[in-house]
Design a protein around this motif. Sequence first.
Motif, mmCIF file in Angstrom:
data_model
loop_
_atom_site.group_PDB
_atom_site.id
_atom_site.type_symbol
_atom_site.label_atom_id
_atom_site.label_comp_id
_atom_site.label_asym_id
_atom_site.label_seq_id
_atom_site.Cartn_x
_atom_site.Cartn_y
_atom_site.Cartn_z
ATOM 1 N N GLY A 83 -11.057 3.694 1.705
ATOM 2 C CA GLY A 83 -9.623 3.987 1.747
ATOM 3 C C GLY A 83 -9.012 3.522 3.059
ATOM 4 N N LYS A 114 -6.236 8.237 3.143
ATOM 5 C CA LYS A 114 -5.885 8.034 1.739
ATOM 6 C C LYS A 114 -6.987 7.270 1.024
ATOM 7 C CE LYS A 114 -0.861 7.797 2.563
ATOM 8 N NZ LYS A 114 0.359 6.962 2.426
ATOM 9 N N LYS A 115 -7.275 7.717 -0.200
ATOM 10 C CA LYS A 115 -8.214 7.012 -1.071
ATOM 11 C C LYS A 115 -7.852 7.365 -2.521
ATOM 12 C CE LYS A 115 -11.850 4.868 -2.692
ATOM 13 N NZ LYS A 115 -13.214 5.379 -2.488
ATOM 14 N N ASP A 116 -7.318 6.396 -3.270
ATOM 15 C CA ASP A 116 -6.894 6.618 -4.657
ATOM 16 C C ASP A 116 -5.907 7.797 -4.722
ATOM 17 O OD1 ASP A 116 -8.532 4.516 -5.419
ATOM 18 O OD2 ASP A 116 -10.270 5.825 -5.676
ATOM 19 N N ASN A 117 -6.256 8.856 -5.456
ATOM 20 C CA ASN A 117 -5.339 9.988 -5.587
ATOM 21 C C ASN A 117 -5.637 11.090 -4.561
ATOM 22 O OD1 ASN A 117 -7.769 10.784 -6.643
ATOM 23 N ND2 ASN A 117 -6.864 12.063 -8.263
#
Length: 469
Positions: A218, A248-251
């Motif tokens: 992320g 942040k990483k995906d959702n």
Amino acid sequence: MKSSRLLPIIIMLCLTGLGIFVGVNTIINAKNKRPPISPKPNEIVEVSPAAVKEETQSGTVAVLRGIDRVNNKIGVYLAGEMRETSYSYDLATSVKSKNDRELVMPELPLGSIINIEVNEDTGMLSKVAVNKEAWDYQGVKNLQIDEVLSKMTIGETNFMYDAGLTVISGNDNVSLRNIEPAKDVLEVRGLGEKIFSLSVTRGHGVLEFADYDDFLGGSIEIGYDVFDDIAENMKYVLKEGQYKVILKKDNLTVNKVVDIKRDRTEVLRLSGYTAEMTKTSKVTFSLSPSSASISIDGKEVDVSKTIELNYGEYLVKVKADGYVGWESVVTISKPKTVMSIALAMKKEKAEEEKKDDGMAEPSTDVEKTDDDSEETGISETPTEDDEDKEIKVRTDSTKNIFFRKPVGATISFDGRVIGDAPCEMTKVTGEHEITLKMDGYETQTYTINIEDDGEDAVFSFPDMIREKQ
């Protein structure tokens, strides 16, 4: 007859020899008396210990490395002898600033270049004075250090240093290797073309991460300093202070505020964060006065609108003309949040309001909210009963507050007399009122804020004003 012929020759030879002797002696004297050659730009000039003694005022040149207030001793590095030692002092020891102002020993900053004189009978220091020819550069950033050539560069000017260089961080003597030139702000002191000491005025720390496998690949943001991909064994060297960290990483999103302290490593553990951290909260504002402005993570916010923030921690600052500013780390963790913040009036403005209205402005009540929302707020004018609840106060028995100036003034802390400056007391964090009194002078009152930073706090207030006759 033969003698009379040799006499003129002998006289001529003597005169020639005398002329040669006078000429050679004149050349030697002229060479010894000629003025020193000025150094060229960026040229390193060697300054010998003997030269240091000859070019400065009386006394031995030394660098202050430590002050033992309990045993009344100072630790110094003797520049001429190139060795470290200590001396005792007492009330009879004269301590003076560069402009000959009388000081007390604790007022001398560590790293100062001083001249010392010792009483031969008692072995005590008789005089300590800041060297008049020493220079002091403050706010130095990006100092270039060449350890191979023992050279430092400030701007475009080169200076030399030696193994006796004193490096101060806080109250500690540290190694030159502790300096991070790209991050640290320094105070540099020296004589001529030689640097004698470095003092760290704003240092650096390290931020590491643990248990963050779910975030690998992320992105990470740290304040305005770091924008990077998340990888294994992440480690960042940062200037001391508070930083907003966003991963942040995906959702999955995490918002945290970290406090980087000098010469320490902060480890941010992320094992407890799951995808639910991406939830958002609808945030509304209620500010007093209405003219106040608010910034979140350094960005000003329009208080007339509802905004959405991800769950997490945020740096919030509120300010308004005539009011005491407020800042704090606020945690957002519910679907609805009301930031209700009432600033306290500055003393001068409050007195004007009393004169105009004949009464003080009432305090602002904190609005009640339901279980699914939260409110962050402080009271504008806390009453005597709830003052301890509104202002965070903590006693740190391992640290002290030092009151250095004005010397001789009686210091009162929240109405309790501490003593005559210079004096000290156990550290108590939070906002406090300091009163200074001295015969023949106007009483002065100050409001100070003691941070819970694990460090000693030192205050030197302005000189007092004489009473009008």
